[in-house]
Design an enzyme around this catalytic site. Sequence first.
Site, short mmCIF file in Angstrom:
data_model
loop_
_atom_site.label_atom_id
_atom_site.label_comp_id
_atom_site.label_asym_id
_atom_site.label_seq_id
_atom_site.Cartn_x
_atom_site.Cartn_y
_atom_site.Cartn_z
N SER A 144 -50.72 -19.79 21.13
CA SER A 144 -51.89 -18.93 21.38
C SER A 144 -52.51 -18.65 20.02
O SER A 144 -51.84 -18.84 18.99
CB SER A 144 -51.41 -17.61 22.01
OG SER A 144 -52.41 -16.61 21.93
N TYR A 157 -45.49 -10.44 22.66
CA TYR A 157 -46.24 -11.69 22.84
C TYR A 157 -46.55 -12.32 21.49
O TYR A 157 -46.34 -13.52 21.29
CB TYR A 157 -47.54 -11.36 23.60
CG TYR A 157 -48.34 -12.55 24.07
CD1 TYR A 157 -48.06 -13.18 25.28
CD2 TYR A 157 -49.41 -13.03 23.31
CE1 TYR A 157 -48.82 -14.25 25.72
CE2 TYR A 157 -50.17 -14.11 23.74
CZ TYR A 157 -49.87 -14.71 24.95
OH TYR A 157 -50.62 -15.78 25.38
P1 NAD Z 1 -50.92 -17.93 34.32
O1 NAD Z 1 -50.39 -16.56 34.63
O2 NAD Z 1 -52.12 -18.44 35.02
O3 NAD Z 1 -49.77 -19.01 34.51
C1 NAD Z 1 -48.48 -18.80 34.05
C2 NAD Z 1 -47.56 -19.80 34.71
O4 NAD Z 1 -46.23 -19.54 34.25
C3 NAD Z 1 -47.54 -19.68 36.23
O5 NAD Z 1 -47.38 -20.98 36.78
C4 NAD Z 1 -46.29 -18.84 36.48
O6 NAD Z 1 -45.73 -19.04 37.77
C5 NAD Z 1 -45.40 -19.37 35.40
N1 NAD Z 1 -44.30 -18.49 35.07
C6 NAD Z 1 -44.33 -17.18 34.72
N2 NAD Z 1 -43.09 -16.74 34.51
C7 NAD Z 1 -42.26 -17.78 34.74
C8 NAD Z 1 -40.85 -17.95 34.71
N3 NAD Z 1 -40.02 -16.94 34.40
N4 NAD Z 1 -40.34 -19.17 35.02
C9 NAD Z 1 -41.16 -20.20 35.36
N5 NAD Z 1 -42.50 -20.09 35.40
C10 NAD Z 1 -43.02 -18.90 35.11
O7 NAD Z 1 -51.11 -17.91 32.75
P2 NAD Z 1 -51.91 -18.87 31.74
O8 NAD Z 1 -53.00 -18.06 31.16
O9 NAD Z 1 -52.21 -20.18 32.34
O10 NAD Z 1 -50.83 -19.01 30.59
C11 NAD Z 1 -50.13 -20.19 30.33
C12 NAD Z 1 -49.67 -20.20 28.88
O11 NAD Z 1 -50.82 -20.17 28.03
C13 NAD Z 1 -48.83 -19.00 28.49
O12 NAD Z 1 -47.80 -19.40 27.62
C14 NAD Z 1 -49.82 -18.11 27.77
O13 NAD Z 1 -49.19 -17.27 26.84
C15 NAD Z 1 -50.68 -19.15 27.09
N6 NAD Z 1 -52.00 -18.66 26.68
C16 NAD Z 1 -52.87 -18.17 27.59
C17 NAD Z 1 -54.11 -17.73 27.15
C18 NAD Z 1 -55.14 -17.19 28.09
O14 NAD Z 1 -56.16 -16.68 27.61
N7 NAD Z 1 -54.97 -17.29 29.40
C19 NAD Z 1 -54.44 -17.77 25.80
C20 NAD Z 1 -53.51 -18.27 24.92
C21 NAD Z 1 -52.29 -18.71 25.36
#
Ligand code: NAD
Length: 262
Positions: A144, A157
């Site tokens: 991130s 985080y």
């Molecule tokens: P999201 O909530 O849409 O998806 C998260 C996914 O992780 C889902 O499929 C969920 O079921 C799964 N998950 C959660 N806990 C779990 C567990 N214990 N075991 C297995 N699966 C699990 O979130 P997202 O925004 O798509 O985030 C995905 C990644 O991207 C994360 O690592 C997040 O930190 C990172 N990220 C997101 C953003 C953003 O703005 N959305 C920005 C930077 C980084």
Amino acid sequence: MLKAKTALVTGSTSGIGLGIAKALARQGANIILNGFGDSEGPLKEVQDIISSTGSGARVGYHGADMGKAADIEAMFDYATQTFGQVDILVNNAGIQHVANVQDFPVERWDAIIAINLTSAFHTSRLALPPMQKAGWGRIINIASVHGLVGSAGKSAYVAAKHGIVGLTKVTALENAASGITCNAICPGWVLTPLVQKQVDAKAAQMGVSNEEAKKLLLGEKEPSMQFTTPEELGELAVFFCSPAANNVRGVAWNMDGGWVAQ
Ligand code: NAD
């Protein structure tokens, strides 16, 4: 391009992980999905891509809880039995919790470190030996902008994401003389369920509409005033898997609308 390769994308039933899984499926890779909630919908979305490209690839699913080492080991047993081995590992599963350090629930801290950081150690240690034997592999860690800079209220985080950038560098260095690369992707705001919760919290806190809350969130950090999309992140993952990226090793590549350039 990725025909006969197998990609495991953790946390791919939603958001960024699903976007990356679909982009890799378009390149002909077998896909192993993982994550909570509905798996039938995501399985169908990936299967439809495979059918439309005619690649003959396969898609599977394992519901491992990425906070549990034994579950992760069971998922790798499934991957080995069903697909032979994991050639492309995308460590994407992640959760968020927002509170200041003195108020941060200990259980949330432990869960964020386990799911956002330690899981990538477990998957990497299990994926590397067969990759080393094959002489080829790709590990892509979804960090991130918070792997590069901090924001108030996000201690666990930010600590986990800085940690995964460190893990990325060490994994890349330990395999630098091989065909295995490890790189991190550092998105800014992406409008997934993880961020929608923060939009909802901002709307409630400021007494504004959903659309205004999105603008406020973007305006605080992201000069482009645009969300990065899972599709754009999927294409960056495809690049990391391509021959052109053979010597891209240990980078933390932000796709963040200028957030970290400030
Ligand atoms: P999201 O909530 O849409 O998806 C998260 C996914 O992780 C889902 O499929 C969920 O079921 C799964 N998950 C959660 N806990 C779990 C567990 N214990 N075991 C297995 N699966 C699990 O979130 P997202 O925004 O798509 O985030 C995905 C990644 O991207 C994360 O690592 C997040 O930190 C990172 N990220 C997101 C953003 C953003 O703005 N959305 C920005 C930077 C980084």
